[in-house]
Design an enzyme around this catalytic site. Structure first.
Site, short mmCIF file in Angstrom:
data_model
loop_
_atom_site.label_atom_id
_atom_site.label_comp_id
_atom_site.label_asym_id
_atom_site.label_seq_id
_atom_site.Cartn_x
_atom_site.Cartn_y
_atom_site.Cartn_z
N THR A 1 1.20 -4.15 4.47
CA THR A 1 1.01 -4.51 5.88
C THR A 1 0.34 -5.86 6.08
O THR A 1 0.43 -6.43 7.17
CB THR A 1 0.18 -3.44 6.61
OG1 THR A 1 -1.10 -3.31 5.96
CG2 THR A 1 0.89 -2.09 6.61
N THR B 1 0.82 -1.22 0.00
CA THR B 1 0.00 0.00 0.00
C THR B 1 0.84 1.25 0.00
O THR B 1 0.48 2.25 -0.65
CB THR B 1 -0.95 -0.01 1.23
OG1 THR B 1 -1.83 -1.13 1.13
CG2 THR B 1 -1.77 1.27 1.30
N SER C 1 1.31 -7.32 -0.73
CA SER C 1 2.01 -8.27 0.16
C SER C 1 1.37 -9.64 0.18
O SER C 1 2.03 -10.64 0.48
CB SER C 1 2.10 -7.71 1.58
OG SER C 1 0.82 -7.54 2.16
#
Length: 327
Positions: A89, A14, A57
């Site tokens: 994250t 992000t 991710s």
């Protein structure tokens, strides 16, 4: 005093995402792009950048992280003072843990990211990147293993968890709290956890798939029983409470533990797997006697990754316990 030399290594996430023509945000920015947007970063460290991947991710693989660890070991053996790994994250707790298992030496490695994209109001990426760089360049962070830094909090890789889908304060270490914080432009370490053993030998290139199963009320065990014949090399069971399964599953645990490693974790957010309290069939005493191995304080997510690494490292099964033991 000379500035610390810090490598910023970006994998995407992000923090690197901008809006696409099709709608939604996608990873586009490099580590160099990010570094150029952070006020005060050039005063904090002499920066090098590297952007081997540009992925969300959830798209990272264990092989990707093994490659990142190899890069970090090679570069940190030189004149770098530390490194910051930038990624999404969603899997930061897993990346930090894998790197903690594989990166040697005492130089700080910090994993960071952002909950909000760079085009959002109140984007947290620049602040997180600056704070992570300050920690990576701090003498106090030496010898702590891999750390995560978000929201000005410093967490140990073995303990940190993502605990919220939206808030910038999403990361927690429920068992012991953060090991420090960043304040007034300085990393302040208040706890010094012991580091777990690092795997230093070669890893087999072949994958070692490990299943992760979470126990629920009335689970009949059919998935658990099928695992060995589905090609899995190991299994992590997230048991109820302190490490328990429904009584009918105890015999299944015995059967699969004779065919592959079985690690017992807890589906609870934090706390250890017990070893000497509950003696009923399917309790932790019973399961450990049947050949399951305790994950200790590790979450199921981290226990799965550690078991994959141990299998690929060719570690003998009787030696697994030293890696799962609480440091």
């Amino acid at each position: 005093m000379a500035q610390p030399r810090i490598l910023l290594l970006s994998l995407g996430g992000t923090i690197t995402m901008t809006r696409s023509a099709e709608g939604g945000i996608v990873p586009t920015l490099t580590a160099a792009d990010l570094a150029a947007t952070v006020p005060g970063l050039d005063a904090a460290a002499e920066i090098e950048t590297l952007s081997p991947l540009r992925r969300p991710s959830a798209g990272l693989t264990l092989d990707d992280l093994i490659g990142v660890a190899a890069t970090l070991n090679r570069r940190l053996a030189g004149d770098l003072d530390g490194a910051v790994v930038i990624q999404g994250t969603d899997t930061i707790e897993e990346t930090a843990f894998v790197l903690d298992c594989l990166v040697t030496g005492d130089k700080p490695v910090v994993v960071t990211g952002a909950m909000r994209g760079p085009e959002s109001a109140g984007a947290d990426g620049p602040g997180n990147l600056l704070a992570a760089t300050l920690v990576a360049g701090s003498a106090g962070a030496h010898g702590l293993g891999v750390l995560t830094v978000l929201n000005d909090e410093i967490h140990a890789a073995r303990l940190v968890q993502k605990a919220h889908t939206a808030l910038t304060s999403a990361f927690r270490s429920p068992l012991a709290g953060p090991v420090g914080l960043v304040a007034e432009g300085e990393a302040r370490i208040v706890l010094r956890p012991n580091r777990a053993p690092v795997l230093t030998g070669p890893l087999a290139p072949e994958a070692a798939p490990v299943a992760l199963l979470r126990m629920g009320l009335g689970d009949d065990g059919r998935l658990l029983a099928a695992l060995p014949d589905l090609g899995f090399a190991g299994c992590v069971i997230e048991g109820m409470g302190a490490g328990h399964v429904p009584e009918p599953l105890a015999e299944i645990v015995s059967a699969i533990a004779g065919r592959m490693p079985v690690v017992l974790a807890s589906r609870a957010q934090t706390g250890p797997v017990f070893c000497r309290t509950y003696g009923y069939p399917g309790g932790e005493i019973d399961l450990l006697r049947r050949g399951a191995l305790s994950a200790g304080l590790l979450s199921g997510l981290k226990a799965r990754l550690l078991l994959q690494l141990l299998l690929r490292a060719g570690i003998a099964r009787p030696d697994y316990a030293a890696f799962f033991a609480d440091p």
